[in-house]
Scaffold this motif. Sequence first.
Motif, mmCIF file in Angstrom:
data_model
loop_
_atom_site.group_PDB
_atom_site.id
_atom_site.type_symbol
_atom_site.label_atom_id
_atom_site.label_comp_id
_atom_site.label_asym_id
_atom_site.label_seq_id
_atom_site.Cartn_x
_atom_site.Cartn_y
_atom_site.Cartn_z
ATOM 1 N N ASN A 1 0.834 -1.214 0.000
ATOM 2 C CA ASN A 1 0.000 0.000 0.000
ATOM 3 C C ASN A 1 0.864 1.257 0.000
ATOM 4 O OD1 ASN A 1 -2.293 -1.496 -0.029
ATOM 5 N ND2 ASN A 1 -2.745 -1.277 2.163
ATOM 6 N N GLU B 1 -1.560 4.283 0.808
ATOM 7 C CA GLU B 1 -1.661 4.890 2.133
ATOM 8 C C GLU B 1 -0.341 5.556 2.507
ATOM 9 O OE1 GLU B 1 -1.331 1.473 5.346
ATOM 10 O OE2 GLU B 1 -2.997 1.022 3.991
ATOM 11 N N THR C 1 -18.022 -0.168 -2.610
ATOM 12 C CA THR C 1 -16.853 0.242 -1.825
ATOM 13 C C THR C 1 -15.560 -0.200 -2.502
ATOM 14 O OG1 THR C 1 -18.153 0.033 0.151
ATOM 15 C CG2 THR C 1 -15.780 0.117 0.437
ATOM 16 N N LYS C 2 -15.516 -1.471 -2.881
ATOM 17 C CA LYS C 2 -14.316 -2.029 -3.500
ATOM 18 C C LYS C 2 -13.996 -1.295 -4.814
ATOM 19 C CE LYS C 2 -11.512 -5.695 -3.701
ATOM 20 N NZ LYS C 2 -10.923 -6.491 -2.640
ATOM 21 N N GLY D 1 -12.566 2.039 -4.170
ATOM 22 C CA GLY D 1 -11.170 1.892 -3.778
ATOM 23 C C GLY D 1 -10.288 1.627 -4.998
ATOM 24 N N THR D 2 -10.749 0.753 -5.863
ATOM 25 C CA THR D 2 -9.988 0.435 -7.084
ATOM 26 C C THR D 2 -9.790 1.674 -7.948
ATOM 27 O OG1 THR D 2 -10.983 -1.749 -7.039
ATOM 28 C CG2 THR D 2 -9.895 -1.083 -9.083
ATOM 29 N N ARG E 1 -9.830 4.685 -6.974
ATOM 30 C CA ARG E 1 -8.882 5.573 -6.315
ATOM 31 C C ARG E 1 -7.453 5.082 -6.558
ATOM 32 N NH1 ARG E 1 -8.286 9.726 -4.402
ATOM 33 N NH2 ARG E 1 -8.094 9.577 -2.150
ATOM 34 N N ILE F 1 -13.276 6.898 1.070
ATOM 35 C CA ILE F 1 -12.891 5.485 1.055
ATOM 36 C C ILE F 1 -11.427 5.399 0.634
ATOM 37 C CG2 ILE F 1 -13.202 3.288 -0.162
ATOM 38 C CD1 ILE F 1 -16.177 3.954 -0.313
ATOM 39 N N SER F 2 -10.640 4.671 1.432
ATOM 40 C CA SER F 2 -9.200 4.615 1.173
ATOM 41 C C SER F 2 -8.902 3.818 -0.085
ATOM 42 C CB SER F 2 -8.498 3.972 2.365
ATOM 43 O OG SER F 2 -7.211 3.543 1.966
ATOM 44 N N PRO F 3 -7.950 4.275 -0.883
ATOM 45 C CA PRO F 3 -7.561 3.487 -2.060
ATOM 46 C C PRO F 3 -7.000 2.134 -1.653
ATOM 47 C CG PRO F 3 -6.110 5.389 -1.754
ATOM 48 C CD PRO F 3 -7.245 5.550 -0.809
ATOM 49 N N THR G 1 -8.357 0.078 0.104
ATOM 50 C CA THR G 1 -9.445 -0.902 0.072
ATOM 51 C C THR G 1 -9.248 -1.887 -1.069
ATOM 52 O OG1 THR G 1 -10.813 0.940 0.726
ATOM 53 C CG2 THR G 1 -11.965 -1.078 0.159
ATOM 54 N N ALA G 2 -8.598 -1.402 -2.119
ATOM 55 C CA ALA G 2 -8.447 -2.215 -3.326
ATOM 56 C C ALA G 2 -7.590 -3.459 -3.063
ATOM 57 C CB ALA G 2 -7.820 -1.382 -4.435
#
Lengths: 246, 399, 434
Positions: free
Chosen positions: A49, A55, B305-306, B309-310, B312, B390-392, B394-395
């Motif tokens: 990440n 992140e 959501t996924k 994330g993708t 992003r 939503i955080s990237p 997540t992908a």
Amino acid sequence: MLSMKNISKVFKTDLVETHALRDFNLEVNEGEFVAVTGPSGSGKTTFLNIAGLLEGFTHGDYFLDGINVSNLSDNKSAAVRNEKIGFIFQGFNLIPDLNLAENIEVPLRYRGFSAKERKRRVEQALEQVGLGARMKHLPTQLSGGQQQRVAIARALAGEPRFLLADEPTGNLDSLMARQVMELLENINQSGTTIIMVTHDPELARRAQRNIQIVDGQVCDFTMYQPNAARSASHSSVDKLVANAQG
Amino acid sequence: MLHIKPILSSLLRSKSGPLLLLLQMILSVAIVANASFIIAERLNLMARESGIVESEVFDFSIYHFDKSTDLVAQDKRDLELLRAIPGVIDVAPTSMAPLSGGGWSSNFTLGPEERAKSTPNTGMYMSDEHFINSLGLKLVEGRNFYPQEITTELLEDGGKMIVTKAFVDKVWPNESALGKSVYMGTQHYVVIGVVERLQTAWVDNSNLEFSSVLSVNYPADYKRYLVRAKPSDIARLKGVIPELLHKEYPSRVVEDFTTIAERRIEAYRDHELMATVLTMMVVLLLLITSLGVTGMVMFNIQRRTKQIGTRRALGAKKRDIISYFLVENYLLCLLGGGIGVLLAIQLGQQLMSLYSLPMLEIIYPLLTVVGLFAVTTLAVYLPARKAAKISPATATRSV
Amino acid sequence: MFFYYLDLAWRSIKKTPMLSALMIMAISIGIGITITTLNIYKMMSTNPAGEKSGKLFAVQLWSQGPDAWDRFDPQITYQDGFNLLKSDIPRLQTPMFRTGGAVQTEDPAFLPVLQSRVRVTNNDFFPMFGLEFQYGQAWDDSVDQDARYEVVLTDELNKTLFAGKNSVGKTIYFNAKPYQVVGVLKPWAPSPNYYDLNNGAFGNVDTLFVPYSLAPIEEYGSWGNTNGWNYESINNYAQRLTSEKHWTQFWVQLDTPEQVAEYRQWVGQYIEQQKKLGRFGSPKADVQLSDVDQWLAINKVVPEDNKVLVGLSVLFLIVCLVNMLGLLLSKFLRRAPEIGVRRAIGASQGQIFAQHMVEVSLMGLFGGLLGLAWAWGSLMLLTKKFDLESSLTHLDTSMWLIAPMIAILAAVVAGIYPAWRVCTTNPSVYLKSQ
């Protein structure tokens, strides 16, 4: 190409401090194929990440292609991801509502390419992964291996400086896994740097360089003789993958 | 960067959800457009001016139940008394109260013969030379009555008349009305003055602006008076007047004190009620539609959501995610709005043919669609901001 | 099983409180608006004549000359009313009009009160329109032939004048003339007051009744409408009585269709006879008999605005339904994995379907009850703000049943498709992806 210096990542809750990465150092040169392995919870995913700018991290410096990307704004890191990094996910992460061409287009649109340019690149990328005839299909109409090839095409379409692959064959059976692996090797040979995270040491052995993460630190690394390694390990990898699939 | 095509194809491939939202938008546009049209129509009706200084005028009635009363003499004495009360600006007798819903009206003829052309139905005020000042009317042509012109009965040879400009424009367009005569049977009335504006008693009649004032102060057992006073004096006068009039002559009932402002509220009560209920409906409908949009966006965010994330991870900026949801819902708005406008026009025509409503003006459905876009923006933006967070990473998370 | 479903439904509602609240809110607002407008509509369209509705007929005559009004006037002339009374076909019949005046008692300290709703009528009025007496009775038939100064009071006026005590035999003064009280009515307030709709259908109830036979003697002024179609010079009451002005109402009671036909024929003959006397000059001269339902419709007692509102609020409810349908679909489909497990354990499609139907019905019930509260609140607000007749805005008891029924029905209609979608989905799809 990629240089991480003393990178630390700490997750804090009220009760505990977890060090996902501790003084992590890594140099990857242009054109390398690096495999990152390690047991579950070792910090592989955190490394992935951070390397992919998905992140941030707590301490340290990260240079990508000569630029310090340690403290980029959200928008800037999105742009870096878009232009320099190609992602390949374990779960493929294709968007189910979009057909193959539209899926591959996603990063190109965020980059602001013209329709003509997008079309050229989509066609080229699909050709590269051998799915040129299936542009209008939906992801669910494809096998897992084909889906992963589409995902690779999506990663390639932006002509990134390096590819980040997260267990790219984790959800595939042995035959498909081999095809995907060969594809990655071809891509690497044409000059794209690849960093692949995997839990599978056999698969990792096919890379030029292996890095093992244990408890958030680089534990050791081995350099293989590229050509010899590749030809020698084919059969054993297959066997291993086949065993893993049960 | 509006990526319409992929959003559209994604919309087309998803089932029922957007279709239902679309249906909701179509119906909402149809209802809101017609409702707001009716609201605007009613507000326009209510905004018409009566021509009267409404805040300063009230009316009341005197009922003489003793048949032996000399009504003419009593009326004269009463008027003198009333006009002398401190705080009273002026008082006039009248045959009817403006905006009250009850009174006199007539179709005058323009000649004495039975078949002569007739005027539109016209409100008939019968009063004296104090009428104009008592109501604060604006005389734009000619003159007021002279005191000696006021009669106590409808004479065969008629009398003088003051009419409204609206009446003149209708009956004698591009002509001066002064000196013209109108007839009731064989009686005739000569126009001596024109007031800018004076409404009749009936606000829902199309002839509301056609008023006439006749120079007749006829005696009647039940009679109405118009009083003009400063607004601050009105409450006091409502107490003073009955007391004074009873002291002067007890065999009567003095009652029904009503300001013109109160008459206006009463006259337009049904319209205001209609406008209020419809406004309630419009607001709630927009609320429900926006809640529907928000709910759908929230659901989609959870479902995607996924995917978010993708996107992003592949380089989408936060604003790209927000604009994705905005564009998606704008497309629905556009389609829903388009069909909604057509349905609104259909509904308007149905309402027009079934009820006495005027034809829907096209600007209302169009404005409604604009409103729909505004509401949608708000309804999408709030949940979409959450989606953008939503955080990237997540992908890379597996299932 | 039902209670198990109820338990599941309650858990499900609690599990997604926001979404459930959103749905219950949507349906309750829809119900609230619909019940509000429906209630006003229902109150306005009530036919207070009850079972007599089909037997009471308002009589209208096309007595105007040619080129005059192009419709039946709601009232007839005094002379026609006088003449129509000669028919012996109707069992009960009466002409009537509204007057007003000052009422006093023998108590000199009692200040005169103005009564603006005084009905001048025959004694047939009371049995025809179902008025009942708490004290005394109507004046005698003979009074309708030979006028005597006798009156009937409503309960309301009796309270004002005599503190509600039995006042039969007492004297009141109407316009300074003494009248003897012969009867006091039980509380009575028809809404709408259908027998005379000229001056508003609601909230104007008569308080005093005086014999019609006194009209030519006492020269009661008409406090209702007087309509004329030609110019007539009227300088005294005698001229008014013989004029062509329409200012009295006329009602008959006809018990059978044969009587209606017979009466219609009789009036037809009367019109022919009048034509010979030079009246009823229009080729359209005719009679129109309307029973109470028709009469209320002709007089547009329910304002158009109200019908528009009911129509729009039904559309509004549909929007709320569609809204709920969308949200239910989201909610149910999101729960599909759980349903997959239930299906795998052995629940039938029917059981899953029933489970979801119970859930939407429960939400419908909540929505309906909340909607009733909205309707009650909005009716209160409207009554207060617009000073409406409470008879119109009082929440009808039938609504307590209608509102939850509409709500549950609406919720079930909205829920069928989502529930069907969930229970027909192949369970394995969800089990695998978990």
